[in-house]
Design a protein around this motif. Structure first.
Motif, PDB file in Angstrom:
ATOM      1  N   THR A 329       0.837  -1.206   0.000  1.00 52.74           N
ATOM      2  CA  THR A 329       0.000   0.000   0.000  1.00 52.74           C
ATOM      3  C   THR A 329       0.869   1.251   0.000  1.00 52.74           C
ATOM      4  O   THR A 329       0.626   2.200  -0.764  1.00 52.74           O
ATOM      5  CB  THR A 329      -0.925   0.011   1.235  1.00 52.74           C
ATOM      6  OG1 THR A 329      -1.800  -1.125   1.177  1.00 52.74           O
ATOM      7  CG2 THR A 329      -1.757   1.282   1.274  1.00 52.74           C
ATOM      8  N   ASN A 332       2.841   1.652  -3.380  1.00 55.35           N
ATOM      9  CA  ASN A 332       1.923   2.033  -4.456  1.00 55.35           C
ATOM     10  C   ASN A 332       1.542   3.501  -4.348  1.00 55.35           C
ATOM     11  O   ASN A 332       1.434   4.201  -5.363  1.00 55.35           O
ATOM     12  CB  ASN A 332       0.669   1.158  -4.434  1.00 55.35           C
ATOM     13  CG  ASN A 332       0.896  -0.181  -5.107  1.00 55.35           C
ATOM     14  OD1 ASN A 332       1.762  -0.319  -5.973  1.00 55.35           O
ATOM     15  ND2 ASN A 332       0.126  -1.192  -4.725  1.00 55.35           N
ATOM     16  N   LYS A 336       2.553   6.227  -7.210  1.00 57.26           N
ATOM     17  CA  LYS A 336       1.446   6.914  -7.875  1.00 57.26           C
ATOM     18  C   LYS A 336       1.568   8.428  -7.765  1.00 57.26           C
ATOM     19  O   LYS A 336       1.302   9.162  -8.725  1.00 57.26           O
ATOM     20  CB  LYS A 336       0.114   6.457  -7.275  1.00 57.26           C
ATOM     21  CG  LYS A 336      -1.113   7.130  -7.879  1.00 57.26           C
ATOM     22  CD  LYS A 336      -2.384   6.643  -7.205  1.00 57.26           C
ATOM     23  CE  LYS A 336      -3.621   7.358  -7.765  1.00 57.26           C
ATOM     24  NZ  LYS A 336      -4.863   6.909  -7.077  1.00 57.26           N
ATOM     25  N   LEU A 351       9.038  -2.465  -4.790  1.00 60.12           N
ATOM     26  CA  LEU A 351       7.724  -2.701  -5.393  1.00 60.12           C
ATOM     27  C   LEU A 351       7.639  -4.139  -5.892  1.00 60.12           C
ATOM     28  O   LEU A 351       6.669  -4.855  -5.625  1.00 60.12           O
ATOM     29  CB  LEU A 351       7.496  -1.719  -6.545  1.00 60.12           C
ATOM     30  CG  LEU A 351       6.225  -1.938  -7.372  1.00 60.12           C
ATOM     31  CD1 LEU A 351       4.969  -1.764  -6.505  1.00 60.12           C
ATOM     32  CD2 LEU A 351       6.193  -0.985  -8.572  1.00 60.12           C
ATOM     33  N   GLN A 355       5.256  -7.074  -4.456  1.00 61.34           N
ATOM     34  CA  GLN A 355       4.291  -7.704  -5.360  1.00 61.34           C
ATOM     35  C   GLN A 355       4.459  -9.225  -5.354  1.00 61.34           C
ATOM     36  O   GLN A 355       3.468  -9.961  -5.320  1.00 61.34           O
ATOM     37  CB  GLN A 355       4.468  -7.145  -6.775  1.00 61.34           C
ATOM     38  CG  GLN A 355       3.939  -5.720  -6.925  1.00 61.34           C
ATOM     39  CD  GLN A 355       4.361  -5.069  -8.224  1.00 61.34           C
ATOM     40  OE1 GLN A 355       5.416  -5.374  -8.783  1.00 61.34           O
ATOM     41  NE2 GLN A 355       3.541  -4.152  -8.728  1.00 61.34           N
TER      42      GLN A 355
END
Length: 569
Positions: A329, A332, A336, A351, A355
Motif C-alpha cells: 500500500t 503504491n 502513484k 515494489l 508484489q
C-alpha cells in the motif's frame, strides 16, 4: 557636544542594533545552511526577503535551501522572485539552471548558466554555484573544474575559500583524492576556523578507508564548532562504513553510528529533512525496526503528504519486517503520487519484492526487471527473479535468469548452480510432457546444460554430494532415446557412485532409503535386461529387497523369477 536624551538614545540603539543584525543575517543564514540547519536558515531568509526585499541575494539562498530540502518547485518560484527584484541577478539565474539540472533539462540549464556568467561581472560566487550545480548527479566534474579555474581570475576568486572547497569537491567526485586534498588545504589556509573544510578532508580519508585520520578531521571540525551537525553525521557514516568492512566491529560501530546520528538530528532542529537523512542511514545500516519507527513518526500529521519519501521508508521497512500488505500500500502510494523523476531503482526493487510476496508474480518480476533496467549494477536481482520464476515452474526463464546471475554476480553460491541445473532438467521434462500437444521434440541441449551445472557443484566440493550425484543419474537416464531396443545405461556410473556414497552409512531416513532402492532397482534392470548378468541382477534386486520388500519393482523382479518378494530378512 549635543546631549542625546534617553528616548533618542533608545531609538538610535535599536537602529544600530537592527542594522548590525541585518548586516550579519545573511552570513548567519549561510552559516546555518553549512550546518544543515535548514529550518533555521529558511526562517532567517524568509525574514530577509521581507525586511530587505530589494536584495536578490536573499532570494537565491532561500531558493538554495528549498533545493536542499528537495522542494524544486518552491526553489524555482523563489529564484524567479529574485529575478523580479533584480533582472540581472546572476545568482538567481544560476538557481534556475540548477533546477533545470535536477529536472534533467541540460540545454536549459546551460542557457541559464551562460546568462549568469555573462551577468556575473567581478563576482566569483555565480561561477562557484554553477560548479556546485554541475556536481549534482550525474556529475559533470570536468565542467565544474573548468569554471572554477576561470573563477580564480574573477574578483576575489583566488582568495575565496568556498571556491577551493568546491574545487576539492569536484576532484573528489572524480575519485581524485590527491587534488581534492590539495584544494581543501588551500581553503584551510584561507579560512582556518571553518568547520566545513575539515569535514570534507575527513570524507577524503574515509573514502580511502583511513578511519583514524577521518575521525581526527571530524573531531577537529567539532573543536572549531561543537554544534556543527555534519561532523556528527560523517562520524556516523564512517562508523557504518567500518561496520560493513569489518564484521568484528560491526555491532559496536552501528550502535555508535546511530548515537552520532541522533546528535546530528538534535543539532539540525530535527527537521523532517534531517530525519529523512537519518532514515537513509538506517536503510544503509539494515536497521529496519528503527526505520519503521522513524517512518511512523515522520508520517504523523500531514508530513507524509508534504514529503512523499515517508511512504518510501514505510514500504522498505514493512517489507523487511514482514508486513507485506502494508508495504505494498505504501509503495503504491509513493509510485502513484511522486514525481517520476524522484523514483529511484530501489523503489522498483521493493515494489517488485512486495508484489511477489503478495501473489502478484508477473507484476513483481516486471518491477524487478525495471529496477535492473534503471540500475544495471543491481545484478543480484537476477537471483530474485530466477527464484520467483522457478517457484512458478517457468523453468526456461528461470534457467536464463540463474545463468545471468551466476555470470554477473559475485554473490552467487553453489546452490544457484543446483537451481540452474534443476531448471534446465525440469524444462526438458516439461517439453517432453508437451510433445503430444506440440509435436516438438524436447531440446536435449537442456540436459547437457543441466549436467554441466551439477558436475560443477561436485567438482567444487571436497567430496561429491550424494543428492547431486543422484540428479546427474536422472539427467543421464533422460538421455536414453530408445529404451526398448537400444538402452545405453548412461545413468549406470552415477547410480553406482550414489550407492557407494550412501549405502555404507546405512541410512534410516525414508527419502534416502527410497532413492537407494531406486538406484539398486536401476542396476537390477540394467544387469537383467541389458548386460544379461543374472548374478549381478539378483545381487542388486536383493539389496533393494532388503531395504523395501514392498517396492513394486522389487516384487516384479521376484515374481518374474518365480518367487514372491517375501517380507525381507
Amino acid at each position: 557636544m549635543k546631549v542625546i536624551n534617553k528616548a533618542s538614545a533608545s531609538v538610535l540603539g535599536l537602529i544600530f542594533m537592527g542594522s548590525s543584525v541585518f548586516a550579519q543575517s545573511l552570513a548567519d543564514a549561510k552559516k546555518a545552511i553549512d550546518a544543515e540547519q535548514y529550518q533555521k536558515a529558511k526562517s532567517m531568509l524568509k525574514n530577509l526577503t521581507v525586511t530587505q526585499s530589494s536584495k536578490d541575494e536573499n532570494y537565491f539562498y532561500l531558493g538554495l535551501v528549498y533545493l536542499k530540502q528537495d522542494y524544486a518547485d518552491s526553489a524555482k518560484l523563489t529564484f524567479n522572485k529574485g529575478l523580479a527584484v533584480n533582472p540581472k541577478s546572476a545568482l538567481n539565474m544560476v538557481g534556475l539552471g540548477t533546477v533545470d539540472r535536477i529536472d534533467k533539462n541540460e540545454a536549459s540549464a546551460k542557457a541559464n548558466f551562460d546568462r549568469a556568467i555573462a551577468a556575473a561581472g567581478k563576482d566569483d560566487k555565480p561561477y562557484i554555484y554553477v560548479a556546485k550545480a554541475y556536481l549534482i548527479k550525474p556529475y559533470m566534474s570536468k565542467e565544474a573544474i573548468a569554471i572554477l579555474e576561470k573563477a580564480k581570475t574573477v574578483g576575489n576568486g583566488a582568495k575565496d575559500p568556498e571556491l577551493f572547497v568546491t574545487l576539492g569537491d569536484a576532484y573528489r567526485s572524480q575519485s581524485d583524492n590527491s587534488n581534492a586534498y590539495v584544494n581543501y588545504n588551500q581553503a584551510t589556509s584561507l579560512d582556518p576556523n571553518s568547520p566545513v573544510i575539515p569535514v570534507n578532508i575527513g570524507v577524503v580519508w574515509k573514502q580511502a578507508n583511513n578511519y583514524e585520520d577521518a575521525t581526527k578531521q571530524f573531531q577537529d571540525a567539532l573543536t572549531k564548532d561543537p554544534n556543527f551537525g555534519p561532523a556528527y553525521r560523517e562520524l556516523a557514516e564512517s562508523d557504518l562504513q567500518q561496520a560493513k568492512s569489518d564484521p568484528k566491529v560491526a555491532s559496536a560501530k552501528i550502535k555508535e553510528g546511530a548515537d552520532y546520528y541522533k546528535k546530528y538530528l538534535d543539532l539540525t532542529d530535527r527537521s523532517p529533512e534531517s530525519r529523512m537523512r537519518y532514515a537513509d542511514f538506517l536503510i544503509q545500516a539494515g536497521d529496519y525496526k528503527g526505520l519503521e519507527a522513524e517512518a511512523t513518526a515522520l508520517a504523523q500529521g500531514d508530513r507524509a503528504k508534504s514529503n512523499l519519501r515517508v511512504y518510501r521508508y514505510q514500504a522498505y521497512a514493512a517489507y523487511e519486517n514482514g508486513n507485506y500488505a502494508a508495504g505494498l500500500t505504501a509503495i503504491n502510494t509513493f509510485m502513484k503520487e511522486a514525481d517520476p523523476k524522484r523514483i529511484i531503482p530501489r523503489d522498483y526493487l521493493y515494489l517488485g519484492r512486495l508484489q511477489l510476496k503478495t501473489g502478484q508474480d508477473s507484476l513483481g518480476i516486471r518491477s524487478l526487471r525495471k529496477a535492473l533496467e534503471l540500475d544495471t549494477t543491481q545484478v543480484d536481482l537476477y537471483g530474485e527473479i530466477a527464484a520467483s520464476l522457478y517457484s512458478k515452474q517457468k523453468f526456461i526463464e528461470a534457467a536464463d535468469a540463474y545463468d545471468t546471475y551466476i555470470k554477473k554476480s559475485r554473490a552467487h553460491k553453489l546452490s544457484d548452480y543446483v537451481n540452474l541445473g534443476r531448471s534446465y532438467f525440469y524444462a526438458y521434462g516439461a517439453q517432453e510432457e508437451n510433445f503430444a500437444k506440440t509435436n516438438v521434440k524436447a531440446d536435449t541441449s537442456l540436459l547437457t546444460k543441466a549436467d554441466t551445472a551439477f558436475s560443477y557443484v561436485n567438482h567444487k566440493v571436497a567430496a561429491p554430494i550424494p543428492s547431486i550425484t543422484l540428479l546427474r543419474a536422472y539427467v543421464a537416464d533422460a538421455r536414453e532415446t530408445d529404451r526398448q531396443n537400444n538402452y545405453k545405461g548412461y545413468a549406470k556410473p552415477f547410480y553406482e557412485e550414489y550407492i557407494n556414497l550412501v549405502a555404507p552409512k546405512n541410512p534410516t531416513d525414508e527419502p534416502t532409503k527410497k532413492s537407494l532402492v531406486g538406484a539398486y532397482a536401476y542396476l537390477g534392470y540394467y544387469y537383467e535386461f541389458v548386460a544379461k548378468d543374472e548374478a549381478k541382477a539378483a545381487e542388486n534386486w536383493g539389496k533393494a529387497k532388503e531395504l523395501d520388500p514392498t517396492n513394486k519393482q522389487v516384487q516384479g523382479y521376484f515374481s518374474r523369477k518365480g518367487g514372491g518378494a517375501g517380507k525381507g530378512k
